[in-house]
Write a protein that holds these residues in place. Structure first.
Motif, PDB file in Angstrom:
ATOM      1  N   PHE A 179      12.885  21.365 -14.725  1.00  0.00           N
ATOM      2  CA  PHE A 179      12.471  19.968 -14.808  1.00  0.00           C
ATOM      3  C   PHE A 179      13.086  19.151 -13.676  1.00  0.00           C
ATOM      4  CE2 PHE A 179      13.306  15.609 -16.284  1.00  0.00           C
ATOM      5  CZ  PHE A 179      11.997  15.181 -16.435  1.00  0.00           C
ATOM      6  N   ILE A 180      14.383  19.350 -13.453  1.00  0.00           N
ATOM      7  CA  ILE A 180      15.077  18.559 -12.434  1.00  0.00           C
ATOM      8  C   ILE A 180      14.536  18.853 -11.045  1.00  0.00           C
ATOM      9  CG2 ILE A 180      17.313  18.267 -11.282  1.00  0.00           C
ATOM     10  CD1 ILE A 180      18.631  18.607 -14.015  1.00  0.00           C
ATOM     11  N   GLN A 181      14.291  20.136 -10.786  1.00  0.00           N
ATOM     12  CA  GLN A 181      13.855  20.507  -9.439  1.00  0.00           C
ATOM     13  C   GLN A 181      12.344  20.394  -9.272  1.00  0.00           C
ATOM     14  OE1 GLN A 181      15.622  24.372  -8.928  1.00  0.00           O
ATOM     15  NE2 GLN A 181      17.578  23.495  -8.271  1.00  0.00           N
ATOM     16  N   GLY A 182      11.644  20.288 -10.385  1.00  0.00           N
ATOM     17  CA  GLY A 182      10.188  20.253 -10.326  1.00  0.00           C
ATOM     18  C   GLY A 182       9.631  18.854 -10.442  1.00  0.00           C
ATOM     19  N   GLU A 183       9.191  18.515 -11.659  1.00  0.00           N
ATOM     20  CA  GLU A 183       8.478  17.242 -11.850  1.00  0.00           C
ATOM     21  C   GLU A 183       9.335  16.040 -11.489  1.00  0.00           C
ATOM     22  OE1 GLU A 183       8.306  18.788 -15.693  1.00  0.00           O
ATOM     23  OE2 GLU A 183       6.203  18.264 -15.979  1.00  0.00           O
ATOM     24  N   ALA A 184      10.586  16.064 -11.947  1.00  0.00           N
ATOM     25  CA  ALA A 184      11.424  14.894 -11.714  1.00  0.00           C
ATOM     26  C   ALA A 184      11.667  14.710 -10.223  1.00  0.00           C
ATOM     27  CB  ALA A 184      12.756  15.040 -12.452  1.00  0.00           C
ATOM     28  N   ARG A 185      11.936  15.804  -9.544  1.00  0.00           N
ATOM     29  CA  ARG A 185      12.191  15.744  -8.101  1.00  0.00           C
ATOM     30  C   ARG A 185      10.940  15.281  -7.348  1.00  0.00           C
ATOM     31  NH1 ARG A 185      16.318  15.520  -4.565  1.00  0.00           N
ATOM     32  NH2 ARG A 185      15.724  16.320  -2.536  1.00  0.00           N
ATOM     33  N   ALA A 186       9.783  15.748  -7.787  1.00  0.00           N
ATOM     34  CA  ALA A 186       8.542  15.360  -7.112  1.00  0.00           C
ATOM     35  C   ALA A 186       8.330  13.854  -7.221  1.00  0.00           C
ATOM     36  CB  ALA A 186       7.361  16.121  -7.711  1.00  0.00           C
ATOM     37  N   ALA A 187       8.581  13.307  -8.417  1.00  0.00           N
ATOM     38  CA  ALA A 187       8.428  11.859  -8.592  1.00  0.00           C
ATOM     39  C   ALA A 187       9.425  11.123  -7.702  1.00  0.00           C
ATOM     40  CB  ALA A 187       8.639  11.487 -10.058  1.00  0.00           C
ATOM     41  N   TYR A 188      10.655  11.620  -7.691  1.00  0.00           N
ATOM     42  CA  TYR A 188      11.701  11.005  -6.861  1.00  0.00           C
ATOM     43  C   TYR A 188      11.296  10.991  -5.386  1.00  0.00           C
ATOM     44  CZ  TYR A 188      16.105  10.860  -4.202  1.00  0.00           C
ATOM     45  OH  TYR A 188      17.091  10.562  -3.292  1.00  0.00           O
ATOM     46  N   LEU A 189      10.852  12.153  -4.889  1.00  0.00           N
ATOM     47  CA  LEU A 189      10.519  12.239  -3.463  1.00  0.00           C
ATOM     48  C   LEU A 189       9.326  11.355  -3.112  1.00  0.00           C
ATOM     49  CD1 LEU A 189      11.081  16.029  -2.695  1.00  0.00           C
ATOM     50  CD2 LEU A 189      12.544  14.079  -2.098  1.00  0.00           C
ATOM     51  N   SER A 190       8.390  11.272  -4.032  1.00  0.00           N
ATOM     52  CA  SER A 190       7.234  10.412  -3.790  1.00  0.00           C
ATOM     53  C   SER A 190       7.675   8.952  -3.653  1.00  0.00           C
ATOM     54  CB  SER A 190       6.244  10.579  -4.942  1.00  0.00           C
ATOM     55  OG  SER A 190       5.239   9.601  -4.862  1.00  0.00           O
ATOM     56  N   LEU A 191       8.618   8.556  -4.501  1.00  0.00           N
ATOM     57  CA  LEU A 191       9.114   7.178  -4.440  1.00  0.00           C
ATOM     58  C   LEU A 191       9.991   6.943  -3.212  1.00  0.00           C
ATOM     59  CD1 LEU A 191       9.672   6.843  -8.248  1.00  0.00           C
ATOM     60  CD2 LEU A 191       8.323   5.243  -6.882  1.00  0.00           C
ATOM     61  N   ALA A 234       0.824  -1.218   0.000  1.00  0.00           N
ATOM     62  CA  ALA A 234       0.000   0.000   0.000  1.00  0.00           C
ATOM     63  C   ALA A 234       0.858   1.268   0.000  1.00  0.00           C
ATOM     64  CB  ALA A 234      -0.920  -0.013   1.216  1.00  0.00           C
ATOM     65  N   ALA A 235       2.058   1.171   0.550  1.00  0.00           N
ATOM     66  CA  ALA A 235       2.916   2.360   0.627  1.00  0.00           C
ATOM     67  C   ALA A 235       3.149   2.972  -0.756  1.00  0.00           C
ATOM     68  CB  ALA A 235       4.253   1.995   1.268  1.00  0.00           C
ATOM     69  N   PHE A 236       3.070   2.137  -1.781  1.00  0.00           N
ATOM     70  CA  PHE A 236       3.357   2.640  -3.130  1.00  0.00           C
ATOM     71  C   PHE A 236       2.094   3.074  -3.879  1.00  0.00           C
ATOM     72  CE2 PHE A 236       7.170   0.255  -2.137  1.00  0.00           C
ATOM     73  CZ  PHE A 236       8.160   1.079  -2.630  1.00  0.00           C
ATOM     74  N   ALA A 237       0.955   3.069  -3.179  1.00  0.00           N
ATOM     75  CA  ALA A 237      -0.311   3.350  -3.862  1.00  0.00           C
ATOM     76  C   ALA A 237      -0.315   4.728  -4.519  1.00  0.00           C
ATOM     77  CB  ALA A 237      -1.464   3.226  -2.868  1.00  0.00           C
ATOM     78  N   ALA A 238       0.340   5.696  -3.898  1.00  0.00           N
ATOM     79  CA  ALA A 238       0.225   7.070  -4.401  1.00  0.00           C
ATOM     80  C   ALA A 238       1.423   7.493  -5.250  1.00  0.00           C
ATOM     81  CB  ALA A 238       0.066   8.026  -3.220  1.00  0.00           C
ATOM     82  N   THR A 239       2.307   6.554  -5.556  1.00  0.00           N
ATOM     83  CA  THR A 239       3.486   6.955  -6.340  1.00  0.00           C
ATOM     84  C   THR A 239       3.097   7.117  -7.808  1.00  0.00           C
ATOM     85  OG1 THR A 239       4.065   4.621  -6.540  1.00  0.00           O
ATOM     86  CG2 THR A 239       5.176   5.872  -4.828  1.00  0.00           C
ATOM     87  N   PRO A 240       3.808   7.959  -8.523  1.00  0.00           N
ATOM     88  CA  PRO A 240       3.465   8.184  -9.928  1.00  0.00           C
ATOM     89  C   PRO A 240       3.752   6.930 -10.764  1.00  0.00           C
ATOM     90  CG  PRO A 240       5.510   9.301  -9.365  1.00  0.00           C
ATOM     91  CD  PRO A 240       4.964   8.749  -8.090  1.00  0.00           C
ATOM     92  N   SER A 241       2.985   6.770 -11.829  1.00  0.00           N
ATOM     93  CA  SER A 241       3.167   5.601 -12.684  1.00  0.00           C
ATOM     94  C   SER A 241       4.347   5.810 -13.618  1.00  0.00           C
ATOM     95  CB  SER A 241       1.911   5.356 -13.509  1.00  0.00           C
ATOM     96  OG  SER A 241       1.826   6.342 -14.519  1.00  0.00           O
ATOM     97  N   ARG A 242       4.865   4.711 -14.144  1.00  0.00           N
ATOM     98  CA  ARG A 242       5.962   4.786 -15.105  1.00  0.00           C
ATOM     99  C   ARG A 242       5.546   5.625 -16.309  1.00  0.00           C
ATOM    100  NH1 ARG A 242       6.949   0.452 -18.789  1.00  0.00           N
ATOM    101  NH2 ARG A 242       5.908  -0.852 -17.277  1.00  0.00           N
ATOM    102  N   ARG A 243       4.298   5.409 -16.783  1.00  0.00           N
ATOM    103  CA  ARG A 243       3.812   6.178 -17.926  1.00  0.00           C
ATOM    104  C   ARG A 243       3.918   7.680 -17.653  1.00  0.00           C
ATOM    105  NH1 ARG A 243       0.317   2.475 -20.726  1.00  0.00           N
ATOM    106  NH2 ARG A 243       1.982   1.018 -21.162  1.00  0.00           N
TER     107      ARG A 243
END
Lengths: 389, 503
Positions: B111-123, B50-59
């Motif tokens: 990009f690095i500090q925004g979307e990419a970082r957000a995905a990273y932190l979520s994971l 369940a911990a991974f339920a809210a992580t962004p998808s690969r797509r």
């Protein structure tokens, strides 16, 4: 399931969402509520680790004192308070408050706790119970329920809410971002803990040597930090801010090297009080500060230049609200037969009576009601006359 | 120099909880039967908890990457655009910019500090939450082990967001399966294909290679990229002394051509070679594949297309050198920097006997006397220590940015070992003077913050000590904790104690 122990304090948004009061980080805290209806302020400074009352306020007029403490007592440059007591030399600014009638001391005081565990003693000091873990919330949180909402805004200057403030009423906590380095006291204890472990001992020794060279450990006097804390608390208690604050201080558990360490920690509180007075300005007149510890220390020094866990201690009251310039004590004496269990200053005044009397007077509450609310398992007889009429 | 360790011998329960597991939680019962408890975990392990339920998808992550590249490409195409010169991408495949902010254009920074970082932190947040709440902490530790074996590092732009997904999508599903399947899933995952530059490798004699070479004014020779092939041989399978040559690397690189990622480049050329599938999916692009039979580590591979490299991977997974390599690393993780030869041999034999069945190896670890040595055998990595500290104070979730910040301060930034070799898993890497001080400072902070919401007695460090290290606390540590001047200080001392620093 209990709340997560790390999450609530780490995620400051929750405090904002909570709405009761939330401090934003940074140099200019903005508080999110209307001006309080009353301007009475209360600050509780907790001395964690058992502060030595006999060193803080030495009973130099007691003939047994010199026999007990002798050269161990740090009296040079201390301030005589009357002809019986001498205030520690590090408390110069506190001495001025005393001289101006804005500070008093209650000596030979203690909570109902009579054993010698810091953890249990602090739990009793903060919950207001008769025994450790008998109550689940803190007496200061219960006090909030007796105050009008605008008066009942409380904050702890620490990362988490200390036990004394915990309970059903919403409170806040704030620690400056970039928490201070681990205390010198913790570092010393870690070093001692690693002494028998050759690998960790070697690493630790090297690390400490590097830090000393880099000057990390030096230049951070207790007074400098105390002044910063005092100024920060004053900002927290500014016009639109909180009315009640709790400050935790460490480094009082002086089993060894007491003289130097106590001079530093006492100097910290001294600077904190002075900075608080300066920062509050006119509001100081309506302010009450209580400085108290979980228990005192042994009457006699031990073999390592320190003192061990004891019983009776000193509580300080400061602020414009205080009827100061006095030492309040039913002095028990220091002869062997006078000592509690043959080793500690015998407590003769209940700390709960001091708290009840001072807070009831400060907030204009019925003392008996305050006693029952704050100390439900054994309401004390309030000590009266501590504040200005 | 003989190492004098002051701590008490570890009890069987303490070993199961700490050396095999991720540290005890005060709200979970102690295992009565430590070996049985470890054995039972393979059945409880959740590949996607369940911990991974809210992580962004690969797509989603891959599409963001594609959009970023498309914006960059469009900007370069504008004649008047006054931007820093960027390398041309005549092949229509994305340039793999290093995630280095210095001097990069604003959009890269964004990009690095925004979307990419957000995905990273979520994971990161999910990885930590999973480690804190898992019903199978030994299995979860093995996830971290394999993630480090198949390391990516987020200092390369395309894997900032995708890197964590490699662990979720390629490692977790195969944790209790066969190594060969995990290997294939990893090498076909977009994070690995992009991290080790496989996505842009082109067979020189492939249709695309021939076409590019014959262009007038071709500025560079279309590229065979050996990076992934080399690291598969050196790091993922045979090991550095596993008996392969440079010729094997080049031949394997040729076999791998065509293995790439769909939907990342939206250039016309990418579409022409069939890379217009869903963003982030594995794709085999026949026009990039080097035709012909390959000879690799003594075997010939005549398979056409994608199957050629698959066949190589299957043989590499079954190779005795791979068995030794994996056995050595697993043994080291549990039994010390220089693992006992007998343990390595036993693990290696089990691997070969079972055709690379991972639970068979895990059972050897559980059954071997070497892993139950009552002396502590490992100095915890910053990750191990942080997770065990958070578990000890009862935490179930830590905001991603907090967790990432703590691990960075302690010297082990999540998914950023800096090289495909991963963290080297040696005590000396972590047991340094400054690292030790940082850990003590972190212990101080964690202890100061713990406590809210928990019964004071649950966090009494005297009781907690015996709860998290049952029967394994030395008198010196017990005394230090009990004599602390406050519960918070006692807790900090417990977290900094010799016993808690090791496992």
């Amino acid at each position: 399931m209990p709340a997560d122990p790390l999450l609530p304090v780490l995620d400051r948004r929750r405090l904002l969402a909570g709405g009761a009061m939330a401090l934003l980080a940074g140099a200019c805290p903005q508080l999110a509520f209307a001006r309080a209806a009353t301007d009475r302020r209360f600050v509780f400074v907790i001395q964690r680790g058992a502060a030595d009352g006999l060193a803080t306020l030495a009973p130099t007029g007691d003939p047994a004192f010199a026999a007990l403490r002798g050269a161990f007592a740090d009296l040079d440059g201390g301030t005589p308070l009357g002809d019986f007591f001498t205030l520690h030399p590090a408390l110069k600014q506190t001495a001025q408050l005393y001289a101006g009638g804005e500070a008093l001391f209650v000596h030979a005081t203690a909570s109902p706790y009579r054993e010698r565990s810091h953890f249990d003693g602090q739990n009793v000091l903060e919950t207001g119970g008769r025994a450790a873990y008998a109550l689940r919330d803190g007496w200061l949180n219960r006090l909030l329920g007796l105050l009008p909402p605008a008066q009942g805004k409380a904050i702890a200057l620490s990362a988490t809410v200390p036990m004394v403030l915990r309970g059903p009423r919403e409170v806040s906590s704030y620690a400056p971002s970039g928490l201070p380095d681990a205390s010198a006291d913790l570092m010393a204890r870690v070093g001692a803990m690693y002494a028998a472990d050759s690998r960790l001992h070697a690493l630790w020794t090297e690390a400490m040597a590097t830090r000393d060279m880099a000057g990390d450990a030096a230049g951070r006097g207790g007074a400098q930090r105390g002044a910063q804390v005092g100024a920060l608390v004053a900002r927290m208690l500014a016009e639109d801010g909180a009315r009640i604050a709790v400050v935790e201080t460490q480094g009082w558990d002086t089993h060894a090297g007491q003289k130097g360490r106590l001079a530093s920690t006492l100097g910290g509180v001294d600077a904190q009080l002075a900075a608080l007075k300066a920062g509050l300005g006119p509001a100081w007149a309506d302010t009450l500060v209580l400085v108290a510890t979980e228990f005192g220390r042994t009457a006699a020094p031990n073999g390592t230049g320190g003192t061990d866990h004891g019983t009776g201690a000193v509580a300080w009251l400061a602020g414009g609200a205080v009827q100061g310039g006095r030492v309040v004590a039913d002095w028990p004496g220091l002869r062997p037969a006078d000592l509690f269990e043959g080793r500690d200053l015998r407590p003769t005044t209940g700390l709960d009576a001091v708290v009840t009397g001072a807070l009831a007077a400060h907030f204009g509450l019925d003392p008996a009601h305050v006693a029952r609310t704050l100390f439900p398992d054994g309401p004390p007889k309030p000590l009266e006359g501590l504040l200005r009429a | 120099m003989p190492i004098l360790i002051s701590q008490a011998p570890m009890s069987q329960a303490a070993i199961a909880l700490n050396r095999f597991g991720l540290g005890a939680r005060p709200d979970e019962p102690l295992p009565d039967d430590p070996r049985g408890w470890l054995e039972s975990q393979f059945a409880h392990f959740e590949a996607r908890p369940a911990a991974f339920a809210a992580t962004p998808s690969r797509r989603d992550v891959a599409q963001q990457l594609a959009d970023y590249y498309e914006a960059t490409r469009a900007r370069r195409a504008r004649p008047a655009a006054a931007v820093a010169p960027a390398p041309p991408t005549p092949d229509g495949l994305p340039a793999m910019a290093a995630a280095n902010l210095a001097g990069s254009p604003d959009e890269t920074r964004k990009f690095i500090q925004g979307e990419a970082r957000a995905a990273y932190l979520s994971l990161v947040e999910a990885r930590v939450a999973s480690a804190l709440t898992t019903p199978a902490p030994f299995a979860e530790r093995l996830v971290h082990f394999w993630a480090n074996h198949f390391a990516i590092s987020i200092d390369k732009l395309p894997v900032i967001g995708l890197g964590g997904l490699l662990e979720v999508e390629a490692i977790r599903p195969h944790l209790t399966g066969r190594f060969a399947d995990m290997l294939l899933a990893v090498e076909q995952h977009p994070a690995m294909l992009l991290y080790l530059d496989q996505a842009q490798s082109i067979g020189p004699n492939s249709p695309t290679g021939t076409f590019l070479a014959n262009r007038p004014n071709a500025r560079r020779r279309p590229g065979l990229n050996e990076n992934l092939a080399r690291e598969i041989l050196e790091l993922h399978t045979l090991g550095v002394h596993g008996g392969y040559s440079q010729a094997d690397v080049t031949e394997f690189a040729r076999a791998l051509t065509g293995w790439t990622v769909a939907g990342i480049s939206q250039a016309p050329a990418a579409r022409r070679i069939g890379l217009d599938g869903p963003a982030g999916d594995f794709a085999f692009a026949e026009p990039l594949h080097e035709p012909g039979t390959r000879s690799i580590v003594g075997r010939r591979y005549g398979q056409p297309g994608e199957g050629q490299a698959r066949a190589v991977l299957a043989d590499l997974a079954a190779h005795p050198a791979t068995a030794t390599h994996l056995a050595t690393k697993l043994a080291r993780h549990f039994a010390g920097d220089d693992p006992p030869r007998a343990l390595v041999d036993r693990l290696s034999a089990a691997y070969l006997r079972s055709q690379g069945d991972l639970p068979t190896m895990y059972r050897v670890l559980i059954a071997s006397p070497e892993t139950w040595n009552p002396a502590p055998l490992r100095f915890k990595s910053p990750w191990d220590w942080s997770i065990s500290a958070a578990r000890a104070v009862g935490s179930r979730q830590i905001p991603g940015r907090m967790a990432a910040g703590l691990l960075t301060q302690l010297g082990q930034e999540v998914w950023k070992p800096g090289s495909p070799a991963g963290w080297d898993d040696l005590d000396a890497t972590w047991a340094g003077p400054d690292a030790l001080v940082r850990r003590v400072e972190a212990a101080d902070r964690i202890a100061a913050r713990a406590g809210t919401g928990l019964d004071a007695r649950q966090l009494d460090p005297r009781a907690l000590a015996d709860r998290v290290l049952p029967g394994s606390i030395s008198p010196a540590t017990q005394a230090a904790v009990a004599r602390a001047e406050s519960p918070a200080q006692g807790l900090a001392l417990l977290l900094a104690s010799p016993e808690f620093l090791r496992r």
